[in-house]
Design a protein around this motif. Structure first.
Motif, PDB file in Angstrom:
ATOM      1  N   GLN A 128     -15.537   0.444  -5.514  1.00  0.00           N
ATOM      2  CA  GLN A 128     -14.451   0.699  -4.587  1.00  0.00           C
ATOM      3  C   GLN A 128     -13.352   1.528  -5.244  1.00  0.00           C
ATOM      4  O   GLN A 128     -12.853   1.168  -6.303  1.00  0.00           O
ATOM      5  N   PRO A 129     -12.970   2.664  -4.619  1.00  0.00           N
ATOM      6  CA  PRO A 129     -11.916   3.510  -5.202  1.00  0.00           C
ATOM      7  C   PRO A 129     -10.589   2.761  -5.281  1.00  0.00           C
ATOM      8  O   PRO A 129     -10.290   1.906  -4.455  1.00  0.00           O
ATOM      9  N   LYS A 130      -9.794   3.096  -6.271  1.00  0.00           N
ATOM     10  CA  LYS A 130      -8.483   2.477  -6.448  1.00  0.00           C
ATOM     11  C   LYS A 130      -7.581   2.843  -5.267  1.00  0.00           C
ATOM     12  O   LYS A 130      -7.480   3.986  -4.873  1.00  0.00           O
ATOM     13  N   GLY A 131      -6.938   1.837  -4.726  1.00  0.00           N
ATOM     14  CA  GLY A 131      -6.004   2.068  -3.634  1.00  0.00           C
ATOM     15  C   GLY A 131      -6.642   2.147  -2.260  1.00  0.00           C
ATOM     16  O   GLY A 131      -5.948   2.402  -1.275  1.00  0.00           O
ATOM     17  N   SER A 171      -2.797  17.085  -2.464  1.00  0.00           N
ATOM     18  CA  SER A 171      -1.530  16.374  -2.290  1.00  0.00           C
ATOM     19  C   SER A 171      -1.721  14.932  -1.840  1.00  0.00           C
ATOM     20  O   SER A 171      -0.791  14.125  -1.910  1.00  0.00           O
ATOM     21  N   LEU A 172      -2.903  14.592  -1.340  1.00  0.00           N
ATOM     22  CA  LEU A 172      -3.126  13.247  -0.816  1.00  0.00           C
ATOM     23  C   LEU A 172      -2.948  12.177  -1.882  1.00  0.00           C
ATOM     24  O   LEU A 172      -2.559  11.047  -1.578  1.00  0.00           O
ATOM     25  N   LYS A 173      -3.224  12.518  -3.140  1.00  0.00           N
ATOM     26  CA  LYS A 173      -3.120  11.532  -4.213  1.00  0.00           C
ATOM     27  C   LYS A 173      -1.678  11.074  -4.431  1.00  0.00           C
ATOM     28  O   LYS A 173      -1.437   9.953  -4.850  1.00  0.00           O
ATOM     29  N   MET A 213      -8.484  12.498   4.315  1.00  0.00           N
ATOM     30  CA  MET A 213      -7.433  11.543   4.632  1.00  0.00           C
ATOM     31  C   MET A 213      -8.001  10.172   4.967  1.00  0.00           C
ATOM     32  O   MET A 213      -7.391   9.135   4.670  1.00  0.00           O
ATOM     33  N   VAL A 214      -9.165  10.144   5.598  1.00  0.00           N
ATOM     34  CA  VAL A 214      -9.815   8.858   5.874  1.00  0.00           C
ATOM     35  C   VAL A 214     -10.145   8.145   4.564  1.00  0.00           C
ATOM     36  O   VAL A 214      -9.954   6.932   4.431  1.00  0.00           O
ATOM     37  N   GLN A 215     -10.604   8.880   3.599  1.00  0.00           N
ATOM     38  CA  GLN A 215     -10.954   8.275   2.308  1.00  0.00           C
ATOM     39  C   GLN A 215      -9.721   7.781   1.567  1.00  0.00           C
ATOM     40  O   GLN A 215      -9.806   6.844   0.760  1.00  0.00           O
ATOM     41  N   ALA A 216      -8.567   8.382   1.835  1.00  0.00           N
ATOM     42  CA  ALA A 216      -7.339   7.978   1.145  1.00  0.00           C
ATOM     43  C   ALA A 216      -6.412   7.155   2.041  1.00  0.00           C
ATOM     44  O   ALA A 216      -5.275   6.890   1.668  1.00  0.00           O
ATOM     45  N   LEU A 226       4.039   9.109   5.055  1.00  0.00           N
ATOM     46  CA  LEU A 226       3.758  10.440   5.602  1.00  0.00           C
ATOM     47  C   LEU A 226       2.314  10.585   6.079  1.00  0.00           C
ATOM     48  O   LEU A 226       1.980  11.578   6.739  1.00  0.00           O
ATOM     49  N   PHE A 227       1.449   9.613   5.750  1.00  0.00           N
ATOM     50  CA  PHE A 227       0.056   9.721   6.170  1.00  0.00           C
ATOM     51  C   PHE A 227      -0.100   9.801   7.690  1.00  0.00           C
ATOM     52  O   PHE A 227      -0.807  10.698   8.194  1.00  0.00           O
TER      53      PHE A 227
END
Length: 485
Positions: free
Chosen positions: A99-102, A27-29, A55-58, A35-36
């Motif tokens: 680097q990941p998107k976002g 669901s993190l995506k 969650m740290v990664q996102a 809500l984080f």
């Protein structure tokens, strides 16, 4: 009747989400950034390590203030499972070449006493006025630019940006810093943890070899305040000073209990002192200097102060030996022109001309707020010389001059020249010499009630609500007695 409020829809959603680890991670995506924080707080409270790592990664914000959150949720031993989960999440990010998107996270803040309203807002104890207000200024600015002009490089791949780990450290020989031990072990395990950024570093009673190992794992140019209270000798301090010179953003230095080395030749001692003092040349932001029981200072104070390029706010010299030349230079050097705090506690001034101290008070009369001349051995004649200058210190709030040998007449003059000052709020004065029978000691007081009553009447006559006390200290046993006016 049960008056407990039912759980809110948000609480129910958090509980449902955290009960299913796979669902939560998937669901993190699509989880809204609003809500984080509440979900992250719930995951910390419930010790859901796997979810925290993801969650740290996102994390959709510039900064993750993990230290204040540990205090808020009152997690016991917070720098273990929770911190490991957060750093494992960083490892996963930093191990990627692109680097990941976002990905927004730039700072992991582990300071527990940092002032932040981030978690207060997201826990509902403070109102949210603007989502952008929770981000760093540079982040909000960049968002504004993107909103106005767009970003033509949206699909461009960027290398992984570094993540700063910020913390304050207290290192003590018999009480090692739990957080630093944890982080330093990760460094030795060759995890992807970046070099630490420490704004406040306190070192107490530790061998220099251990301190040096710590310094090598840190960004020295990030340290803003450092306190070293270790029984080092001059050669050891000189080795430490080579690292001190790299702390170019220091604004406060506190060095205590530096011992002398009797076997050193005068030439070697001069070389070591030059090594220490020369490291102050690059400290262009230093505003507070505290020296306590630094035993090599006599005769070389000027050598140290000449290396400083901007005026000090605070100069604190305690339990040191100063020469006539030291005090003379102190009265004319430009860095003491705008002092707000001056402490010479424990510096014996009985044989030193009071004119030097008078000059210091005259040139700082518009800025000086705190003056500590306790245990200086000042006599009636010396206090009388500095009284006119002291009476013109318009900003003076605190005066401590206990432990000096003054008569009732001079003490009365001292009270009448300081208590009426507009900003004066607190004073600690010596008991007059007339109270003693022979040796100056709390055990040899006589007629103290009579003199104290006279002093109280003087304070009342001056009509100020300042807090005024008197004290006497025994030179042999160190016993101190206090009397409130």
């Amino acid at each position: 009747m049960n008056t407990k409020s039912p759980p809110s829809l948000l609480d129910l959603a958090k509980m449902s989400l955290l009960q299913d680890k796979t669902l939560a991670i998937d669901s993190l995506k699509s989880l809204p950034r609003e809500l984080f924080p509440p979900v992250f707080m719930a995951a910390v409270a419930g010790r859901h390590s796997h979810i925290l790592r993801e969650m740290v990664q996102a994390w959709p914000f510039h900064r993750l203030s993990l230290g204040p959150l540990m205090v808020k949720v009152q997690v016991q031993q917070p720098y273990h499972d929770i911190l490991k989960a957060a750093l494992d999440g960083l490892d996963g990010l930093l191990s990627q070449k692109v680097q990941p998107k976002g990905w927004k996270l730039k700072v992991l803040d582990l300071r527990r006493n940092v002032q932040t309203n981030f978690w207060d807002i997201w826990s509902g104890t403070k109102a949210l006025t603007s989502l952008w207000s929770l981000e760093e200024p540079e982040t909000s600015h960049s968002r504004s630019k993107k909103h106005k002009g767009g970003d033509s490089r949206t699909n461009e791949k960027h290398p992984v940006a570094p993540v700063e780990v910020i913390t304050d450290l207290f290192l003590k020989e018999d009480s090692p810093d739990e957080l630093f031990t944890f982080l330093f072990n990760r460094v030795k395990q060759k995890k992807s943890l970046p070099r630490l950024r420490c704004r406040t570093l306190d070192v107490v009673g530790i061998a220099f070899e251990n301190v040096e190992e710590v310094l090598k794992a840190m960004r020295l140019d990030y340290i803003q305040e450092i306190e070293v209270d270790c029984p080092w000798d001059l050669p050891t301090l000189a080795r430490f000073a080579l690292h001190l010179g790299q702390m170019v953003n220091l604004n406060k230095i506190h060095i205590s209990h530096i011992q002398t080395t009797p076997c050193l030749s005068p030439e070697t001692e001069d070389t070591l002192i030059a090594t220490v003092t020369s490291q102050f040349f690059g400290l262009h932001r230093l505003r507070e200097l505290y020296l306590d029981s630094v035993l090599f200072l006599e005769g070389c104070l000027d050598q140290l102060l000449r290396c400083l390029k901007i005026p000090l706010d605070t100069l604190w010299i305690m339990n040191c030996v100063l020469s006539v030349f030291d005090l003379a230079y102190l009265s004319v050097c430009p860095i003491t022109n705008h002092l707000r705090k001056l402490c010479l506690s424990g510096v014996k001034l009985a044989s030193i001309s009071p004119e030097c101290l008078q000059v210091i008070l005259e040139k700082t009369s518009a800025t000086l707020r705190l003056l500590d001349l306790s245990e200086c051995g000042l006599t009636d004649s010396q206090v009388t010389v500095i009284l006119p200058a002291l009476s013109h210190c318009s900003q003076l709030r605190i005066l401590c001059c206990c432990g000096n040998l003054v008569s009732m007449a001079v003490l009365e003059s001292l009270l009448r020249n300081t208590i009426p000052l507009r900003n004066f709020v607190w004073g600690l004065f010596p008991v007059p010499l007339e109270c003693y029978l022979g040796t100056v000691s709390p055990h040899n007081l006589r007629n103290v009630r009579e003199y104290l009553e006279n002093l109280r009447l003087i304070v009342q006559e001056l009509g100020r609500r300042s807090s005024v006390s008197f004290s006497t200290t025994c030179a042999q046993c160190g016993t101190t007695k206090y009397y409130v006016a």
